[in-house]
Write a protein that holds these residues in place. Structure first.
Motif, PDB file in Angstrom:
ATOM      1  N   VAL A 106      -1.073  -4.062   9.380  1.00 48.37           N
ATOM      2  CA  VAL A 106       0.081  -3.220   9.668  1.00 48.37           C
ATOM      3  C   VAL A 106       1.265  -4.157   9.883  1.00 48.37           C
ATOM      4  N   VAL A 107       2.311  -3.914   9.105  1.00 50.49           N
ATOM      5  CA  VAL A 107       3.540  -4.706   9.167  1.00 50.49           C
ATOM      6  C   VAL A 107       4.663  -3.721   9.508  1.00 50.49           C
ATOM      7  N   PRO A 108       4.885  -3.468  10.803  1.00 52.17           N
ATOM      8  CA  PRO A 108       5.818  -2.412  11.193  1.00 52.17           C
ATOM      9  C   PRO A 108       7.246  -2.613  10.682  1.00 52.17           C
ATOM     10  N   ARG A 109       7.683  -3.862  10.661  1.00 50.27           N
ATOM     11  CA  ARG A 109       9.021  -4.165  10.150  1.00 50.27           C
ATOM     12  C   ARG A 109       8.856  -5.237   9.083  1.00 50.27           C
ATOM     13  N   VAL A 110       8.797  -4.795   7.852  1.00 50.89           N
ATOM     14  CA  VAL A 110       8.501  -5.677   6.727  1.00 50.89           C
ATOM     15  C   VAL A 110       9.445  -6.877   6.701  1.00 50.89           C
ATOM     16  N   GLU A 111      10.691  -6.674   7.052  1.00 53.39           N
ATOM     17  CA  GLU A 111      11.673  -7.757   6.996  1.00 53.39           C
ATOM     18  C   GLU A 111      11.357  -8.869   7.995  1.00 53.39           C
ATOM     19  N   ARG A 112      10.614  -8.569   9.075  1.00 52.57           N
ATOM     20  CA  ARG A 112      10.253  -9.583  10.068  1.00 52.57           C
ATOM     21  C   ARG A 112       8.931 -10.276   9.729  1.00 52.57           C
ATOM     22  N   GLY A 113       8.062  -9.617   8.991  1.00 53.79           N
ATOM     23  CA  GLY A 113       6.806 -10.217   8.571  1.00 53.79           C
ATOM     24  C   GLY A 113       5.726 -10.262   9.638  1.00 53.79           C
ATOM     25  N   GLU A 114       5.966  -9.713  10.811  1.00 53.40           N
ATOM     26  CA  GLU A 114       4.948  -9.697  11.872  1.00 53.40           C
ATOM     27  C   GLU A 114       3.903  -8.641  11.542  1.00 53.40           C
ATOM     28  N   CYS A 115       2.633  -8.983  11.787  1.00 54.31           N
ATOM     29  CA  CYS A 115       1.578  -8.046  11.424  1.00 54.31           C
ATOM     30  C   CYS A 115       0.377  -8.182  12.349  1.00 54.31           C
ATOM     31  N   PHE A 116      -0.501  -7.194  12.250  1.00 54.06           N
ATOM     32  CA  PHE A 116      -1.790  -7.252  12.936  1.00 54.06           C
ATOM     33  C   PHE A 116      -2.798  -6.483  12.101  1.00 54.06           C
ATOM     34  N   ASN A 117      -4.072  -6.820  12.283  1.00 57.78           N
ATOM     35  CA  ASN A 117      -5.147  -6.196  11.508  1.00 57.78           C
ATOM     36  C   ASN A 117      -5.453  -4.800  12.037  1.00 57.78           C
ATOM     37  N   ALA A 118      -5.623  -3.857  11.101  1.00 60.52           N
ATOM     38  CA  ALA A 118      -5.910  -2.474  11.491  1.00 60.52           C
ATOM     39  C   ALA A 118      -7.042  -1.864  10.676  1.00 60.52           C
ATOM     40  N   GLY A 119      -7.698  -2.653   9.838  1.00 60.25           N
ATOM     41  CA  GLY A 119      -8.797  -2.099   9.064  1.00 60.25           C
ATOM     42  C   GLY A 119      -9.372  -3.120   8.112  1.00 60.25           C
ATOM     43  N   VAL A 120     -10.443  -2.695   7.449  1.00 58.31           N
ATOM     44  CA  VAL A 120     -11.113  -3.550   6.477  1.00 58.31           C
ATOM     45  C   VAL A 120     -11.626  -2.678   5.333  1.00 58.31           C
ATOM     46  N   VAL A 121     -11.525  -3.211   4.117  1.00 54.89           N
ATOM     47  CA  VAL A 121     -12.048  -2.547   2.919  1.00 54.89           C
ATOM     48  C   VAL A 121     -13.123  -3.457   2.345  1.00 54.89           C
ATOM     49  N   VAL A 122     -14.320  -2.903   2.113  1.00 52.90           N
ATOM     50  CA  VAL A 122     -15.452  -3.676   1.597  1.00 52.90           C
ATOM     51  C   VAL A 122     -15.893  -3.074   0.260  1.00 52.90           C
ATOM     52  N   TYR A 123     -16.154  -3.970  -0.695  1.00 54.73           N
ATOM     53  CA  TYR A 123     -16.628  -3.558  -2.018  1.00 54.73           C
ATOM     54  C   TYR A 123     -17.862  -4.373  -2.389  1.00 54.73           C
ATOM     55  N   CYS A 124     -18.901  -3.696  -2.847  1.00 51.43           N
ATOM     56  CA  CYS A 124     -20.115  -4.352  -3.336  1.00 51.43           C
ATOM     57  C   CYS A 124     -20.402  -3.816  -4.735  1.00 51.43           C
ATOM     58  N   ARG A 125     -20.168  -4.635  -5.735  1.00 55.27           N
ATOM     59  CA  ARG A 125     -20.345  -4.218  -7.125  1.00 55.27           C
ATOM     60  C   ARG A 125     -21.789  -3.806  -7.420  1.00 55.27           C
ATOM     61  N   ALA A 126     -22.753  -4.573  -6.919  1.00 53.40           N
ATOM     62  CA  ALA A 126     -24.167  -4.311  -7.209  1.00 53.40           C
ATOM     63  C   ALA A 126     -24.608  -2.924  -6.741  1.00 53.40           C
ATOM     64  N   SER A 174     -22.258  -0.349  -6.283  1.00 54.92           N
ATOM     65  CA  SER A 174     -21.144   0.576  -6.542  1.00 54.92           C
ATOM     66  C   SER A 174     -20.639   1.171  -5.236  1.00 54.92           C
ATOM     67  N   PHE A 175     -20.436   0.281  -4.268  1.00 55.24           N
ATOM     68  CA  PHE A 175     -20.082   0.680  -2.909  1.00 55.24           C
ATOM     69  C   PHE A 175     -18.664   0.226  -2.591  1.00 55.24           C
ATOM     70  N   VAL A 176     -17.868   1.128  -2.072  1.00 53.65           N
ATOM     71  CA  VAL A 176     -16.565   0.775  -1.518  1.00 53.65           C
ATOM     72  C   VAL A 176     -16.358   1.638  -0.282  1.00 53.65           C
ATOM     73  N   SER A 177     -15.892   1.000   0.785  1.00 58.22           N
ATOM     74  CA  SER A 177     -15.697   1.725   2.035  1.00 58.22           C
ATOM     75  C   SER A 177     -14.614   1.038   2.846  1.00 58.22           C
ATOM     76  N   ALA A 178     -13.939   1.819   3.652  1.00 58.33           N
ATOM     77  CA  ALA A 178     -12.928   1.281   4.567  1.00 58.33           C
ATOM     78  C   ALA A 178     -13.134   1.890   5.941  1.00 58.33           C
ATOM     79  N   ARG A 179     -12.892   1.078   6.946  1.00 57.14           N
ATOM     80  CA  ARG A 179     -12.877   1.540   8.329  1.00 57.14           C
ATOM     81  C   ARG A 179     -11.590   1.023   8.943  1.00 57.14           C
ATOM     82  N   THR A 180     -10.965   1.855   9.749  1.00 56.02           N
ATOM     83  CA  THR A 180      -9.692   1.465  10.347  1.00 56.02           C
ATOM     84  C   THR A 180      -9.721   1.690  11.849  1.00 56.02           C
ATOM     85  N   HIS A 181      -8.837   0.953  12.519  1.00 55.11           N
ATOM     86  CA  HIS A 181      -8.662   1.089  13.965  1.00 55.11           C
ATOM     87  C   HIS A 181      -7.224   0.677  14.268  1.00 55.11           C
TER      88      HIS A 181
END
Length: 122
Positions: free
Chosen positions: A9-29, A31-38
């Protein structure tokens, strides 16, 4: 083998400050893709007291919806898991941005999503 990217999450793009709010995982073998956020609302407000919390939550939910597929995925519903992952990790200049892609090994990609969320986001 799996690939993952953090959602930042980059609340003010012009400042570049950010923090992690989720993850997206993909496994080709599997055919799995999933995201969890907080979303840590306190962090969001610390970086931008006027941040649109509702909008940020909606953007994070949209990523989860694209991963689930079906009606929640919109136009991406017809795409396979790999195409949905690649679309989600494409660089963008919005409040919710994907980070770089990393790889790893796991026998259980679904459990890996939760583990990564716990280790890297919460």
């Amino acid at each position: 083998m799996f690939e993952y990217a953090l959602l930042r999450v980059v609340p003010r793009v012009e400042r570049g400050e950010c923090f992690n709010a989720g993850v997206v995982v993909y496994c080709r073998a599997r055919s799995f893709v999933s995201a969890r956020t907080h979303l840590d609302e306190a962090k969001l407000r610390a970086l931008d007291p006027r941040a649109d919390v509702t909008g940020v939550r909606a953007a994070l939910r949209a990523v989860e919806g694209v991963c689930r597929g079906g009606d929640d995925a919109g136009q991406a519903a017809r795409d396979d898991a790999g195409r949905r992952f690649r679309w989600l990790i494409a660089p963008r200049s919005t409040v919710v941005q994907p980070g770089p892609v990393h790889t790893g090994l796991t026998a259980d990609p679904e459990a890996e999503v939760e583990r990564l969320l716990d280790v890297l986001v919460r």
